[in-house]
Design a protein around this motif. Sequence first.
Motif, PDB file in Angstrom:
ATOM      1  N   HIS A 193       0.648  -1.356  -0.040  1.00  0.00           N
ATOM      2  CA  HIS A 193      -0.004   0.070  -0.098  1.00  0.00           C
ATOM      3  C   HIS A 193       0.858   1.319   0.005  1.00  0.00           C
ATOM      4  O   HIS A 193       0.277   2.522  -0.186  1.00  0.00           O
ATOM      5  CB  HIS A 193      -1.006  -0.012   1.240  1.00  0.00           C
TER       6      HIS A 193
ATOM      7  N   HIS B   5      11.909  -4.740   7.805  1.00  0.00           N
ATOM      8  CA  HIS B   5      11.172  -4.545   9.110  1.00  0.00           C
ATOM      9  C   HIS B   5      11.907  -4.738  10.418  1.00  0.00           C
ATOM     10  O   HIS B   5      11.872  -4.073  11.371  1.00  0.00           O
ATOM     11  CB  HIS B   5       9.710  -5.373   9.188  1.00  0.00           C
TER      12      HIS B   5
ATOM     13  N   SER C 199       2.456  -8.043  10.569  1.00  0.00           N
ATOM     14  CA  SER C 199       1.985  -7.086   9.385  1.00  0.00           C
ATOM     15  C   SER C 199       1.065  -7.548   8.555  1.00  0.00           C
ATOM     16  O   SER C 199       0.394  -8.722   8.913  1.00  0.00           O
ATOM     17  CB  SER C 199       3.206  -6.483   8.909  1.00  0.00           C
ATOM     18  N   GLY C 200       0.903  -6.627   7.559  1.00  0.00           N
ATOM     19  CA  GLY C 200      -0.096  -7.347   6.352  1.00  0.00           C
ATOM     20  C   GLY C 200       0.291  -8.514   5.802  1.00  0.00           C
ATOM     21  O   GLY C 200      -0.534  -9.346   5.548  1.00  0.00           O
TER      22      GLY C 200
ATOM     23  N   GLY D 147      -2.420  -9.150  10.567  1.00  0.00           N
ATOM     24  CA  GLY D 147      -2.941  -8.026   9.547  1.00  0.00           C
ATOM     25  C   GLY D 147      -4.147  -8.239   8.677  1.00  0.00           C
ATOM     26  O   GLY D 147      -5.061  -7.350   8.833  1.00  0.00           O
TER      27      GLY D 147
ATOM     28  N   ASP E 297      -7.739  -6.337   8.762  1.00  0.00           N
ATOM     29  CA  ASP E 297      -8.042  -5.732   7.811  1.00  0.00           C
ATOM     30  C   ASP E 297      -9.316  -6.429   7.130  1.00  0.00           C
ATOM     31  O   ASP E 297     -10.504  -5.618   6.689  1.00  0.00           O
ATOM     32  CB  ASP E 297      -7.110  -5.592   6.717  1.00  0.00           C
TER      33      ASP E 297
ATOM     34  N   GLY F 261      -6.701  -2.383  10.925  1.00  0.00           N
ATOM     35  CA  GLY F 261      -6.021  -2.429  12.272  1.00  0.00           C
ATOM     36  C   GLY F 261      -6.222  -1.106  13.389  1.00  0.00           C
ATOM     37  O   GLY F 261      -6.539  -1.338  14.340  1.00  0.00           O
ATOM     38  N   VAL F 262      -6.068  -0.101  12.666  1.00  0.00           N
ATOM     39  CA  VAL F 262      -6.277   1.015  13.366  1.00  0.00           C
ATOM     40  C   VAL F 262      -7.664   1.387  14.053  1.00  0.00           C
ATOM     41  O   VAL F 262      -8.093   1.808  14.953  1.00  0.00           O
ATOM     42  CB  VAL F 262      -5.866   2.429  12.591  1.00  0.00           C
TER      43      VAL F 262
ATOM     44  N   GLU G 202      -8.612  -1.061  16.372  1.00  0.00           N
ATOM     45  CA  GLU G 202      -8.142  -0.661  17.829  1.00  0.00           C
ATOM     46  C   GLU G 202      -8.964   0.305  18.480  1.00  0.00           C
ATOM     47  O   GLU G 202      -9.256   0.144  19.575  1.00  0.00           O
ATOM     48  CB  GLU G 202      -6.744  -0.615  17.636  1.00  0.00           C
TER      49      GLU G 202
ATOM     50  N   GLY H 283       3.783  -3.411  11.083  1.00  0.00           N
ATOM     51  CA  GLY H 283       2.432  -2.357  11.156  1.00  0.00           C
ATOM     52  C   GLY H 283       1.486  -2.872  12.415  1.00  0.00           C
ATOM     53  O   GLY H 283       1.136  -1.840  13.055  1.00  0.00           O
ATOM     54  N   VAL H 284       1.395  -4.074  12.588  1.00  0.00           N
ATOM     55  CA  VAL H 284       0.458  -4.310  13.910  1.00  0.00           C
ATOM     56  C   VAL H 284       1.072  -4.102  15.187  1.00  0.00           C
ATOM     57  O   VAL H 284       0.342  -3.783  16.033  1.00  0.00           O
ATOM     58  CB  VAL H 284      -0.026  -5.748  13.727  1.00  0.00           C
TER      59      VAL H 284
ATOM     60  N   ASN I 134      -0.268  -1.349  17.577  1.00  0.00           N
ATOM     61  CA  ASN I 134      -1.056  -1.734  18.429  1.00  0.00           C
ATOM     62  C   ASN I 134      -0.932  -1.622  20.012  1.00  0.00           C
ATOM     63  O   ASN I 134      -0.058  -2.500  20.532  1.00  0.00           O
ATOM     64  CB  ASN I 134      -1.806  -3.038  18.086  1.00  0.00           C
TER      65      ASN I 134
ATOM     66  N   ASP J 191       4.992   0.106   6.711  1.00  0.00           N
ATOM     67  CA  ASP J 191       5.828   0.066   5.662  1.00  0.00           C
ATOM     68  C   ASP J 191       6.305   1.447   5.443  1.00  0.00           C
ATOM     69  O   ASP J 191       5.678   2.460   5.402  1.00  0.00           O
ATOM     70  CB  ASP J 191       5.060  -0.674   4.262  1.00  0.00           C
TER      71      ASP J 191
HETATM   72  P1  AMP Z   1       2.625  -3.089   7.348  1.00  0.00           P
HETATM   73  O1  AMP Z   1       2.315  -4.151   6.073  1.00  0.00           O
HETATM   74  O2  AMP Z   1       3.719  -3.386   8.079  1.00  0.00           O
HETATM   75  O3  AMP Z   1       2.527  -1.739   6.889  1.00  0.00           O
HETATM   76  O4  AMP Z   1       1.346  -3.124   8.029  1.00  0.00           O
HETATM   77  C1  AMP Z   1       0.087  -3.134   7.778  1.00  0.00           C
HETATM   78  C2  AMP Z   1      -0.908  -3.654   8.768  1.00  0.00           C
HETATM   79  O5  AMP Z   1      -0.668  -3.171  10.054  1.00  0.00           O
HETATM   80  C3  AMP Z   1      -2.312  -3.586   8.310  1.00  0.00           C
HETATM   81  O6  AMP Z   1      -2.825  -4.864   8.424  1.00  0.00           O
HETATM   82  C4  AMP Z   1      -2.864  -2.614   9.137  1.00  0.00           C
HETATM   83  O7  AMP Z   1      -4.397  -2.642   9.557  1.00  0.00           O
HETATM   84  C5  AMP Z   1      -2.088  -3.033  10.695  1.00  0.00           C
HETATM   85  N1  AMP Z   1      -1.923  -1.796  11.620  1.00  0.00           N
HETATM   86  C6  AMP Z   1      -1.614  -0.538  11.391  1.00  0.00           C
HETATM   87  N2  AMP Z   1      -1.955   0.087  12.542  1.00  0.00           N
HETATM   88  C7  AMP Z   1      -2.423  -0.745  13.463  1.00  0.00           C
HETATM   89  C8  AMP Z   1      -2.679  -0.661  14.657  1.00  0.00           C
HETATM   90  N3  AMP Z   1      -2.675   0.334  15.532  1.00  0.00           N
HETATM   91  N4  AMP Z   1      -3.256  -1.827  15.350  1.00  0.00           N
HETATM   92  C9  AMP Z   1      -3.430  -3.068  14.721  1.00  0.00           C
HETATM   93  N5  AMP Z   1      -3.141  -3.091  13.430  1.00  0.00           N
HETATM   94  C10 AMP Z   1      -2.583  -1.935  12.675  1.00  0.00           C
END
Ligand code: AMP
Length: 338
Positions: A20, A121, A140-141, A166, A170, A183-184, A187, A263-264, A267, A295
């Motif tokens: 993304h 990461h 993460s995703g 993730g 999502d 995820g946001v 939460e 990303g997760v 939380n 990311d």
């Molecule tokens: P990434 O691929 O590392 O960018 O992570 C993206 C993932 O992180 C997605 O599934 C988002 O929904 C999740 N994410 C981002 N912020 C949060 C949060 N505060 N709590 C839980 N999941 C999150």
Amino acid sequence: MKQNPRLVPTFFLGIESTAHTFGASIIDDQGRIITNVNSTYRPPTGIGIHPRKAAEHHNEVSSGVIEKALHGVGERVSPDAVCYSAGPGLGPCLRIGATISRALALYLDKPLVPVHHGVAHLDLAMAAGRSHDPLAVLVSGGHTAIAVHLNKRWRIYGETEDITLGNLLDMFAREAKLPSPGGVAVESKAKEGRTLLALPYTVKGNDVAYSGLLTAAIRLLMEGQSLPDICFSIQEVSFAMLAEAVERSLVQTRKKEVLLAGGVAANQRLREMIQLVAEDHGATFHPVPIEYSGDCGAQIACSGRLAFESGVTVPVPESFVNPRWRLDEIDVPWIPRP
Ligand code: AMP
Ligand code: MG
């Protein structure tokens, strides 16, 4: 007069484009993040990431993002190496970043460094969280994995048997018409939840599985249960599953550090749970700073610098992307860090 080469700044450009986010970052030869510019594609509410739409977004924003990353420190920086995310990720998105990086490396006549996005990461989280030899938890995703570093590679000690954490958040958010990133939104809703609803809890040794939990949570939604209670319960159950697998892995590996990345890892509830597990077993807890959890270009520049210093480069004609590159399929000789 002879110049001390250490006084000549060396800059690494990192380009991220696995899913993304399109990001670009400059890091110096000490690993200091000079710039980190990112633009994230947000699909309409209720719809997942369409790889072609995300690639179109990356195409549109790429020159502006790179321009800002190069100019962010006043004077324009000329990178000494171009590092790009070579996978895993969505093919159309990966190809945009790789094509731009190849062209830049050729034009600047500088080395091209392929970077594994998951390793990146972990590298950024270790650098920012001052961790040297951790039990790594990558959420993460694209990843839900517990990994330890042994004989030059990250070894998967535990992982999801189906969807990632993730993905769970999502996909549920999409069904519940919550905005992206899911995820946001989950939460934030979970903070209003009070009642723990029954959801499947599936841990097999050091592995977890989340698809049954997702199906059951969507069923609760269809039955009209309170959305905050469902979000609260999804978090409590899915995070407790991961915490159990982390605890077992920690006891078995006797690591003294627990790293939480991806990303997760932003939380708060997940951070609390994994911190408790670490501290219960005398390990220090190293969560990635929230601004570097998702990311970003900085993870690619950070990992690319370490890879480059270990001799990793790829000639442009042999450069590649690998949408299905596993975390344990690449040598990472720069860990443990001194
Ligand atoms: P990434 O691929 O590392 O960018 O992570 C993206 C993932 O992180 C997605 O599934 C988002 O929904 C999740 N994410 C981002 N912020 C949060 C949060 N505060 N709590 C839980 N999941 C999150
Ligand atoms: Mg990621």
